[in-house]
Design a protein around this motif. Structure first.
Motif, PDB file in Angstrom:
ATOM      1  N   VAL A   1       0.859  -1.187   0.000  1.00 12.68           N
ATOM      2  CA  VAL A   1       0.000   0.000   0.000  1.00 12.68           C
ATOM      3  C   VAL A   1       0.890   1.230   0.000  1.00 12.68           C
ATOM      4  O   VAL A   1       1.878   1.284   0.739  1.00 12.68           O
ATOM      5  CB  VAL A   1      -0.927   0.054   1.240  1.00 12.68           C
ATOM      6  CG1 VAL A   1      -1.851   1.278   1.173  1.00 12.68           C
ATOM      7  CG2 VAL A   1      -1.747  -1.210   1.380  1.00 12.68           C
ATOM      8  N   VAL A   2       0.547   2.216  -0.812  1.00 12.79           N
ATOM      9  CA  VAL A   2       1.208   3.519  -0.734  1.00 12.79           C
ATOM     10  C   VAL A   2       0.167   4.529  -0.275  1.00 12.79           C
ATOM     11  O   VAL A   2      -0.962   4.558  -0.778  1.00 12.79           O
ATOM     12  CB  VAL A   2       1.854   3.934  -2.071  1.00 12.79           C
ATOM     13  CG1 VAL A   2       0.843   3.987  -3.212  1.00 12.79           C
ATOM     14  CG2 VAL A   2       2.548   5.291  -1.922  1.00 12.79           C
ATOM     15  N   ILE A   3       0.544   5.317   0.715  1.00 18.48           N
ATOM     16  CA  ILE A   3      -0.326   6.350   1.271  1.00 18.48           C
ATOM     17  C   ILE A   3       0.306   7.700   0.995  1.00 18.48           C
ATOM     18  O   ILE A   3       1.499   7.898   1.253  1.00 18.48           O
ATOM     19  CB  ILE A   3      -0.522   6.165   2.786  1.00 18.48           C
ATOM     20  CG1 ILE A   3      -1.177   4.807   3.082  1.00 18.48           C
ATOM     21  CG2 ILE A   3      -1.357   7.303   3.379  1.00 18.48           C
ATOM     22  CD1 ILE A   3      -1.235   4.462   4.565  1.00 18.48           C
ATOM     23  N   VAL A   4      -0.481   8.635   0.490  1.00 18.69           N
ATOM     24  CA  VAL A   4       0.011   9.974   0.202  1.00 18.69           C
ATOM     25  C   VAL A   4      -0.526  10.920   1.268  1.00 18.69           C
ATOM     26  O   VAL A   4      -1.720  11.234   1.283  1.00 18.69           O
ATOM     27  CB  VAL A   4      -0.424  10.450  -1.196  1.00 18.69           C
ATOM     28  CG1 VAL A   4       0.163  11.822  -1.501  1.00 18.69           C
ATOM     29  CG2 VAL A   4       0.009   9.430  -2.261  1.00 18.69           C
TER      30      VAL A   4
ATOM     31  N   LYS B   1      -0.353  -5.548   9.841  1.00 16.08           N
ATOM     32  CA  LYS B   1       1.064  -5.296  10.126  1.00 16.08           C
ATOM     33  C   LYS B   1       2.005  -6.182   9.313  1.00 16.08           C
ATOM     34  O   LYS B   1       3.227  -5.999   9.351  1.00 16.08           O
ATOM     35  CB  LYS B   1       1.334  -5.495  11.617  1.00 16.08           C
ATOM     36  CG  LYS B   1       0.494  -4.596  12.527  1.00 16.08           C
ATOM     37  CD  LYS B   1       0.705  -3.121  12.222  1.00 16.08           C
ATOM     38  CE  LYS B   1      -0.086  -2.217  13.152  1.00 16.08           C
ATOM     39  NZ  LYS B   1      -1.529  -2.175  12.846  1.00 16.08           N
ATOM     40  N   ASP B   2       1.447  -7.151   8.568  1.00 13.99           N
ATOM     41  CA  ASP B   2       2.301  -7.998   7.732  1.00 13.99           C
ATOM     42  C   ASP B   2       2.369  -7.495   6.286  1.00 13.99           C
ATOM     43  O   ASP B   2       2.891  -8.186   5.405  1.00 13.99           O
ATOM     44  CB  ASP B   2       1.812  -9.449   7.752  1.00 13.99           C
ATOM     45  CG  ASP B   2       0.387  -9.604   7.208  1.00 13.99           C
ATOM     46  OD1 ASP B   2      -0.312  -8.581   7.055  1.00 13.99           O
ATOM     47  OD2 ASP B   2      -0.009 -10.753   6.933  1.00 13.99           O
TER      48      ASP B   2
ATOM     49  N   LEU C   1       6.914   3.742  14.896  1.00 18.89           N
ATOM     50  CA  LEU C   1       7.302   2.506  15.587  1.00 18.89           C
ATOM     51  C   LEU C   1       7.035   1.256  14.752  1.00 18.89           C
ATOM     52  O   LEU C   1       7.552   0.187  15.064  1.00 18.89           O
ATOM     53  CB  LEU C   1       6.541   2.388  16.911  1.00 18.89           C
ATOM     54  CG  LEU C   1       6.847   3.450  17.985  1.00 18.89           C
ATOM     55  CD1 LEU C   1       5.915   3.244  19.177  1.00 18.89           C
ATOM     56  CD2 LEU C   1       8.309   3.386  18.421  1.00 18.89           C
ATOM     57  N   LEU C   2       6.233   1.387  13.694  1.00 22.78           N
ATOM     58  CA  LEU C   2       5.848   0.223  12.893  1.00 22.78           C
ATOM     59  C   LEU C   2       6.968  -0.190  11.943  1.00 22.78           C
ATOM     60  O   LEU C   2       7.417   0.606  11.120  1.00 22.78           O
ATOM     61  CB  LEU C   2       4.577   0.533  12.103  1.00 22.78           C
ATOM     62  CG  LEU C   2       3.313   0.824  12.917  1.00 22.78           C
ATOM     63  CD1 LEU C   2       2.161   1.185  11.986  1.00 22.78           C
ATOM     64  CD2 LEU C   2       2.941  -0.366  13.789  1.00 22.78           C
TER      65      LEU C   2
ATOM     66  N   GLU D   1     -10.233  -7.285   1.047  1.00 21.06           N
ATOM     67  CA  GLU D   1      -9.976  -7.739  -0.325  1.00 21.06           C
ATOM     68  C   GLU D   1      -8.774  -8.671  -0.355  1.00 21.06           C
ATOM     69  O   GLU D   1      -8.733  -9.619  -1.159  1.00 21.06           O
ATOM     70  CB  GLU D   1      -9.774  -6.527  -1.237  1.00 21.06           C
ATOM     71  CG  GLU D   1     -11.062  -5.755  -1.486  1.00 21.06           C
ATOM     72  CD  GLU D   1     -10.933  -4.701  -2.577  1.00 21.06           C
ATOM     73  OE1 GLU D   1      -9.854  -4.652  -3.223  1.00 21.06           O
ATOM     74  OE2 GLU D   1     -11.890  -3.933  -2.767  1.00 21.06           O
ATOM     75  N   TRP D   2      -7.775  -8.406   0.484  1.00 26.43           N
ATOM     76  CA  TRP D   2      -6.642  -9.336   0.571  1.00 26.43           C
ATOM     77  C   TRP D   2      -7.089 -10.703   1.063  1.00 26.43           C
ATOM     78  O   TRP D   2      -6.610 -11.729   0.615  1.00 26.43           O
ATOM     79  CB  TRP D   2      -5.585  -8.785   1.541  1.00 26.43           C
ATOM     80  CG  TRP D   2      -4.571  -7.899   0.865  1.00 26.43           C
ATOM     81  CD1 TRP D   2      -4.034  -8.060  -0.374  1.00 26.43           C
ATOM     82  CD2 TRP D   2      -3.971  -6.735   1.425  1.00 26.43           C
ATOM     83  NE1 TRP D   2      -3.133  -7.045  -0.629  1.00 26.43           N
ATOM     84  CE2 TRP D   2      -3.083  -6.222   0.457  1.00 26.43           C
ATOM     85  CE3 TRP D   2      -4.096  -6.057   2.631  1.00 26.43           C
ATOM     86  CZ2 TRP D   2      -2.313  -5.087   0.667  1.00 26.43           C
ATOM     87  CZ3 TRP D   2      -3.346  -4.934   2.859  1.00 26.43           C
ATOM     88  CH2 TRP D   2      -2.461  -4.450   1.878  1.00 26.43           C
ATOM     89  N   ASP D   3      -8.007 -10.690   2.032  1.00 28.02           N
ATOM     90  CA  ASP D   3      -8.433 -11.942   2.651  1.00 28.02           C
ATOM     91  C   ASP D   3      -9.446 -12.711   1.811  1.00 28.02           C
ATOM     92  O   ASP D   3      -9.691 -13.894   2.065  1.00 28.02           O
ATOM     93  CB  ASP D   3      -9.049 -11.665   4.036  1.00 28.02           C
ATOM     94  CG  ASP D   3      -8.024 -11.143   5.026  1.00 28.02           C
ATOM     95  OD1 ASP D   3      -6.824 -11.370   4.799  1.00 28.02           O
ATOM     96  OD2 ASP D   3      -8.431 -10.488   6.007  1.00 28.02           O
TER      97      ASP D   3
END
Length: 413
Positions: free
Chosen positions: A21-24, A39-40, A164-165, A410-412
């Motif tokens: 994912v890219v977040i702007v 988190k994976d 921290l992630l 959607e991933w799941d």
């Protein structure tokens, strides 16, 4: 492939970055989305300036929350009435019903809202421990706050948590210049870093959270680098936009002849009792009406008086409240030569917020597959034609979390 079906030359780009994912954007929406994603999954967050230079950091007044079940109808009606009933009802309902869970999450991230002196840990309802303030067009106090820097408190805590992630990389001074489109689906973004190098950031999902359009205005409370980049790019690719003429003017910013961003005088100041005065010291309007109504009243008074500002008096607010609830406003005005505990301050309307933007559904999905938008750059219909005070931070995080949830689902699938 680009949208015209032509192969892009890889050699045009200094770096080819891969992510899930890219977040702007590093405002409340972008950061909350990053925290809400699995988190994976590898997440890349880019921001046009430094990570702290988002309008979310500038929010003063606070964040709304549904105080109890009995508050639902009035909160819903206040939001609808302020928005001239042009709001999308489904979105308003989602925001209000999600508000308590969002506040619990924020407290879990360490956000410190003003608490009652008698607060106890065994309260039946966790909100019973907190103080509430009221702002224009609210029928009751339902706004949590941290002094007069609530946005900084919330967004700063979120940014610290994101840092921290291990699965999240933040790239500062990296501006989005376009999106990557393959088979009519968004596949990431094209960006440019501070050195002028072009970057290709490929990701199966993209979240646009790049803020508003204040940088396009001469007088605005926004950071000047917020120039509606996502809107321009969306228009280029035929992505649906909505209500581009819905621009909110905040009634009270500190009047100055200096160029640059205007300093906001929070609506909660009026909620605590401050009043607006004409050149002769006469009160001329109800200060707790919706923002557009108060703005119009100020403009009409300025025209009538032949002045370029009106006056705001805090004389009805006791000194301790000013110093403890509004310390930032007090200090800034003092630096400009005004002691708000003793004298009126000159105020004038300025561009503040954008209610329109990239159209999204209730899960923040745009009209292009794999492309989401949240925060001020999006238009989910919550605010209608005029935003109710202190709904912006809440709306940003509610719908950023929904975007993250839709992507995870959607991933799941």
């Amino acid at each position: 492939m680009d949208r015209d079906g032509m192969k892009m030359e890889e050699t045009e780009y200094a770096r080819d970055i891969r992510a899930d994912v890219v977040i702007v954007g590093t405002g409340a929406a972008g950061l909350f989305a990053a925290l809400s994603l699995p988190k994976d999954r590898r997440v890349v967050v880019i921001t046009k300036s430094d990570a702290e230079s988002s309008d979310s950091f500038l929010a003063q007044g606070g964040i709304c929350v549904l105080r109890d079940d009995a508050d639902y109808d009035s909160y819903f009606e206040d939001t609808m009435r302020a928005g001239h009933y042009e709001n999308r009802k489904e979105s308003v309902d989602i925001m209000i019903r999600s508000s308590r869970d969002i506040i619990k999450e924020l407290i879990g991230y360490g956000v410190e809202f003003a608490r009652k002196e008698t607060a106890g840990e065994d309260a039946e309802d966790f909100l019973q421990n907190y103080e509430f303030t009221r702002e224009g067009a609210h029928s009751r106090p339902r706004i949590l706050f941290h002094e007069d820097v609530t946005g900084k408190e919330i967004t700063g805590r979120l940014l610290a948590q994101v840092r921290l992630l291990e699965n999240v990389t933040i790239m500062e001074y990296t501006a989005m210049t376009d999106i990557i489109v393959e088979d009519e689906k968004c596949a990431g973004v094209i960006a440019e870093d501070a050195a002028g190098d072009r970057l290709m950031i490929r990701a199966p999902y993209t979240i646009l959270a790049s803020g508003g359009i204040g940088g396009l205005y001469e007088h605005s409370t926004n950071y000047p680098h917020l120039t509606g980049d996502a809107l321009r790019i969306a228009e280029k690719h035929g992505i649906r936009l909505e209500h581009l003429d819905y621009v909110q003017i905040h009634p009270t910013t500190l009047y100055s002849r200096k160029p640059g961003r205007r300093f906001l005088i929070s609506e909660s100041v009026r909620g605590e009792g401050a009043i607006l005065l004409d050149k002769n010291g006469n009160r001329f309007t109800d200060e707790l009406q919706p923002r557009d109504v108060v703005t119009q009243a100020i403009r009409e008074q300025m025209k009538k008086d032949g002045t370029d500002h009106v006056w705001l008096s805090m004389e009805r607010i006791d000194r301790d409240t000013i110093l403890h609830h509004f310390p930032n406003i007090y200090e800034h005005c003092l630096e400009e030569g005004y002691d708000v505990t003793k004298e009126w301050i000159p105020v004038v309307p300025a561009q503040h917020y954008f209610m329109g933007g990239i159209w999204v559904d209730s899960d923040s999905q745009t009209s292009m597959e794999r492309l989401f938008a949240a925060g001020e750059t999006s238009c989910n219909g919550v605010h209608g034609a005029n935003r109710l005070a202190s709904n912006s931070l809440l709306e940003s995080m509610v719908f950023a979390k929904r975007a993250a949830g839709k992507i995870a689902a959607e991933w799941d699938a």
